[in-house]
Motif scaffolding. Structure first.
Motif, short mmCIF file in Angstrom:
data_model
loop_
_atom_site.label_atom_id
_atom_site.label_comp_id
_atom_site.label_asym_id
_atom_site.label_seq_id
_atom_site.Cartn_x
_atom_site.Cartn_y
_atom_site.Cartn_z
N ASP A 199 20.14 -14.35 40.28
CA ASP A 199 19.06 -13.95 39.39
C ASP A 199 19.44 -12.64 38.68
N LEU A 200 18.48 -12.10 37.96
CA LEU A 200 18.76 -10.93 37.15
C LEU A 200 19.24 -9.74 38.00
N ALA A 201 18.60 -9.55 39.15
CA ALA A 201 18.99 -8.43 40.01
C ALA A 201 20.43 -8.60 40.50
N ASP A 202 20.80 -9.83 40.78
CA ASP A 202 22.17 -10.08 41.26
C ASP A 202 23.21 -9.67 40.23
N ILE A 203 22.98 -10.03 38.97
CA ILE A 203 24.02 -9.68 38.00
C ILE A 203 23.91 -8.22 37.56
N ALA A 204 22.74 -7.62 37.74
CA ALA A 204 22.67 -6.17 37.55
C ALA A 204 23.58 -5.50 38.58
N ASP A 205 23.49 -5.95 39.83
CA ASP A 205 24.40 -5.44 40.87
C ASP A 205 25.86 -5.68 40.49
N LEU A 206 26.14 -6.90 40.04
CA LEU A 206 27.52 -7.24 39.69
C LEU A 206 28.04 -6.32 38.60
N SER A 207 27.21 -6.06 37.60
CA SER A 207 27.68 -5.23 36.49
C SER A 207 27.98 -3.81 36.98
N GLU A 208 27.17 -3.32 37.89
CA GLU A 208 27.40 -1.97 38.42
C GLU A 208 28.68 -1.92 39.24
N ARG A 209 28.86 -2.90 40.10
CA ARG A 209 30.08 -2.92 40.92
C ARG A 209 31.32 -3.07 40.05
N MET A 210 31.22 -3.91 39.03
CA MET A 210 32.37 -4.13 38.15
C MET A 210 32.77 -2.85 37.42
N LEU A 211 31.81 -2.16 36.84
CA LEU A 211 32.14 -0.95 36.09
C LEU A 211 32.75 0.10 37.01
N LYS A 212 32.17 0.26 38.19
CA LYS A 212 32.71 1.25 39.13
C LYS A 212 34.14 0.90 39.55
N TYR A 213 34.35 -0.36 39.81
CA TYR A 213 35.68 -0.82 40.22
C TYR A 213 36.71 -0.52 39.13
N ALA A 226 19.76 7.16 28.78
CA ALA A 226 20.93 7.33 29.66
C ALA A 226 21.37 8.80 29.73
N GLU A 227 21.35 9.47 28.57
CA GLU A 227 21.93 10.82 28.54
C GLU A 227 20.95 11.90 28.95
N LYS A 228 19.72 11.79 28.42
CA LYS A 228 18.80 12.90 28.65
C LYS A 228 17.81 12.63 29.77
N HIS A 229 17.32 11.41 29.84
CA HIS A 229 16.29 11.17 30.86
C HIS A 229 16.92 10.94 32.24
N PHE A 230 17.79 9.94 32.33
CA PHE A 230 18.36 9.62 33.65
C PHE A 230 19.66 10.37 33.92
N LYS A 231 20.35 10.75 32.89
CA LYS A 231 21.65 11.43 33.02
C LYS A 231 22.67 10.60 33.80
N LYS A 232 22.56 9.32 33.71
CA LYS A 232 23.49 8.39 34.35
C LYS A 232 23.20 7.00 33.80
N PRO A 233 24.00 6.02 34.13
CA PRO A 233 23.73 4.68 33.59
C PRO A 233 22.38 4.16 34.05
N VAL A 234 21.73 3.45 33.17
CA VAL A 234 20.44 2.85 33.51
C VAL A 234 20.43 1.39 33.05
N ILE A 235 19.91 0.55 33.92
CA ILE A 235 19.82 -0.87 33.57
C ILE A 235 18.37 -1.16 33.20
N VAL A 236 18.17 -1.54 31.95
CA VAL A 236 16.83 -1.87 31.47
C VAL A 236 16.65 -3.38 31.56
N MET A 237 15.54 -3.80 32.18
CA MET A 237 15.37 -5.22 32.45
C MET A 237 14.06 -5.76 31.88
#
Lengths: 466, 466
Positions: free
Chosen positions: B258-272, B346-357
């Motif tokens: 589901d959506l949460a699963d690929i949100a996880d996948l995208s985060e793991r992929m970028l970090k890797y 991303a830059e001012k509010h969270f100051k890190k990557p954010v996944i908008v769903m």
């Protein structure tokens, strides 16, 4: 409970008695007289499905389990048991069978469990990866692709994305597809009445590439070791089992290398890839050997275990002239070898791969390096038993004046290739490379006789379905 | 003596006193008053050149060494010495300097050692990989590509080669290029006077793909975990620093996700991938941080070290409405987020990557899964500081009746997509995936502001050179 892939579950050991959860699709359902059902469930992670045993006491046994047909999607929880059936070490005794997706009208499901013709599978290319054969092809194809990337990466090659769109139509490798955004009903015209490609998207007539070689040479002469791996195109009206209009090609290019160096590279690359396939996809290869081509495995072993033979083209011609084989196409120095000649050399004469080198210049491309004899060029083909040519390569002409001579001789217009000639003006070095038709290698490895069955959605004349 | 790459020589230890042989190109030559020359020689295997010391007594010192200029190709043998210069541990004391290729007219060599504008490098795209900056880009690009393949391969994904040529123009992702072999001067016509694409190569109007997603879904629903990695095309007349007409895209697709699963996948992929870049290309990244973008390294570290934020689109709108930032485009529920909004989040509010769903359905594609609220779909975008959207994905609509409703609503013709609808008829399962613009990631990692500088031969409106 975490979902496990069928592959990792089947490969695990000491799991008897523990719980497991899988997700996949029904391949077959068999009901025993004792009131049990056996479901073969696959998820594409390996060739084998896992056997799931469902007892009739399960709450949805009558209402759902007995209605399961090939292709239904399920999630199953259960206990891992040692299997009494043959061919599998473990099975799952289901505690829960959750049906996720039914098959609408099972009687007309195109991937029903009976045996289908390859033609039928091709007509349902969107469903065929669910079958044993197309699933195995997809996994082996992936395995070969990953092994190729690994091979080059380990040796310090850089993957270079050469362009698909090109204005250069002069390589002469074959017919090209035109790419355009012009309105065909209102084609712009120049004052002279010609079609005005200046108004087209790229401002000039544009095509799909037939090879990334010329472009990748420019990166080779900076990074030393590079390769392409991408789609290439031929607009040839060839309706054969060996031709696609869109196919994938791998093209390494090495600086400071001569013909012998890339002959070595081609041999090492093929052996590396074939070893990877036998090691990583033993399950799928066993299927190909059993059902598609008895020699699928031994053919690869033969290549891994033997040094490739190497001969000059002139020697190859001598062998072909002296042998007693009847050929359809007559043999004489100067001909391009036909498939029958190539296969004779690899299959009957050498009985292993053979690299034929130094071909007559008149049958080869303008960029190949002229030999001192002035009648041959430093080209090579790798011929393999069971297929003939699988790799073609050459040392490139690094001397500007020789390159220009050849371009003039072959009437290659220079205006689009000035940048290519620049590479010879500025720090030119001997360099060489080859091209590997990726789909042909998949066809060779799997024994699949028709190249349309080794690429997911084949593009051929009059066929662009899906 | 075996040739060594500059990279392996520079990385070797305890080599002082031994002999070595290298091949490469001169980056600079400096002559000392003491009668020595210092050559910086690179071969593309790493960022740093190796320093070669040539004494005036060498037989060709006067005749050749003193004539060496940037770009000349050389082969050098010598003795490895501890270096007295800073920034390098070892150097080579040359016993032989063999010039392989001279530079014709060094004064006009376009890659002379002075600093060039990026525009100048773009105009000489065939020579720019020889420069520090384009060489570093090429190596980092390769590193990211290899890391992506490795990431997916390690997790059991299969790389699927989805077709480049397609007859389907209905995905709505953008303008498409037409591919044809029709003779433009003699277009065939039907009885009605329309252009007869039945006579074209594929028998119908054909285009270059804008995405492999729909096709790869068919493999996903058989192999469970798949991805594409290949070129895609947009015939949009966008002359920006972020758009290419031909670019590479990575599209994973996961069954039973589901959506949460690929949100996880995208985060793991970028970090890797970012970890791989910092570990494997520390040399090139140090250069980017020093010369191109001070935050090149810290930006990646920030992403590696932090969990991505996750919010719903509706929350994002609330944050944007409540904040005191002045936006060019007004904010209200229902808008597609503009780049300024994405970067603020991303830059001012969270100051890190954010996944908008969970975006409003009206701004998203037909294949995205309808949420229970009937006004949002299960879509997600990954927004990162310094770039905004880098990934877009969704859970796909797996329910045939809902998919059909959406197709009707959005007037998507069904005739070309019956095969896609079949995937929902036969064993449908929840599945989800995303698309990563590969070139944008290279641009993001390197800090190169113009996407034309991170792909070897960029294709943009009116530009198809090389």
């Amino acid at each position: 409970m975490q979902v496990e892939s069928v592959d990792s579950l089947l490969k695990s050991s000491g799991r008897e008695g523990s719980e497991a959860r899988i997700q996949g699709w029904i391949r077959t359902r068999r009901d025993s007289k004792a009131g049990l059902s056996f479901l073969a469930v696959h998820d594409g992670s390996c060739f084998d499905p896992i056997q799931v045993v469902v007892e009739s006491g399960l709450h949805n046994y009558q209402s759902e389990v007995l209605r399961l047909t090939t292709g239904c999607a399920v999630e199953i929880e259960g206990t891992v048991k040692a299997s009494e059936g043959k061919g599998q070490a473990i099975e799952l005794l289901a505690s829960e069978v959750h049906v996720i997706g039914w098959v609408e009208d099972p009687d007309t499901y195109p991937m029903s469990p009976k045996r289908h013709t390859m033609e039928h599978l091709r007509e349902h290319a969107h469903l065929r990866p669910r079958t044993n054969v197309s699933g195995a092809v997809a996994r082996v194809r992936n395995c070969i692709a990953q092994a190729l990337h690994r091979f080059f990466h380990e040796q310090g090659f850089n993957w270079v994305h050469t362009p698909i769109l090109t204005a250069s139509d002069c390589e002469g490798a074959g017919e090209m597809f035109r790419v355009s955004t012009l309105d065909l009903e209102n084609l712009p015209r120049t004052d002279k009445g010609d079609i005005d490609f200046g108004k087209d998207f790229f401002g000039e007539e544009s095509f799909l590439t037939v090879s990334g070689q010329l472009n990748v040479e420019s990166y080779c002469l900076a990074l030393s070791k590079v390769y392409t791996f991408g789609p290439t195109f031929r607009a040839e009206n060839s309706n054969t089992t060996r031709h696609l209009a869109e196919f994938w090609m791998v093209e390494p290019e090495v600086a400071f290398a001569d013909l012998a160096d890339i002959a070595d590279l081609s041999e090492r690359m093929l052996k590396y890839v074939f070893k990877a396939v036998l090691a990583e996809r033993a399950d799928d290869m066993a299927f190909f050997a059993q059902r598609i081509d008895k020699e699928a495995i031994s053919r690869l072993e033969n290549i891994i275990d033997n040094d490739f033979a190497r001969i000059n083209y002139s020697e190859a011609i001598e062998i072909l002239e002296k042998c007693k084989e009847k050929f359809e196409f007559p043999v004489s120095w100067g001909i391009d070898l036909a498939s029958e000649h190539e296969r004779f050399l690899a299959e009957k004469h050498f009985k292993k791969p053979v690299i034929v080198m130094n071909y007559p210049k008149d049958i080869k491309a303008f960029y190949m390096r002229m030999n001192d004899d002035a009648r041959t060029v430093a080209a090579m083909d790798v011929l393999a038993p069971g297929i003939g040519e699988i790799i073609g390569g050459s040392q490139r002409e690094e001397r500007l004046e020789k390159l220009d001579e050849r371009m003039d001789e072959m009437e290659i217009p220079k205006e689009h290739l000035d940048w290519y000639r620049d590479l010879r003006r500025y720090g030119t070095v001997p360099h060489a490379g080859f091209g590997l038709g990726f789909d042909r290698i998949v066809s060779y490895v799997t024994g699949m006789g028709n190249i349309r069955d080794v690429i997911p959605f084949p593009r051929t004349p009059k066929n662009i379905a899906f």
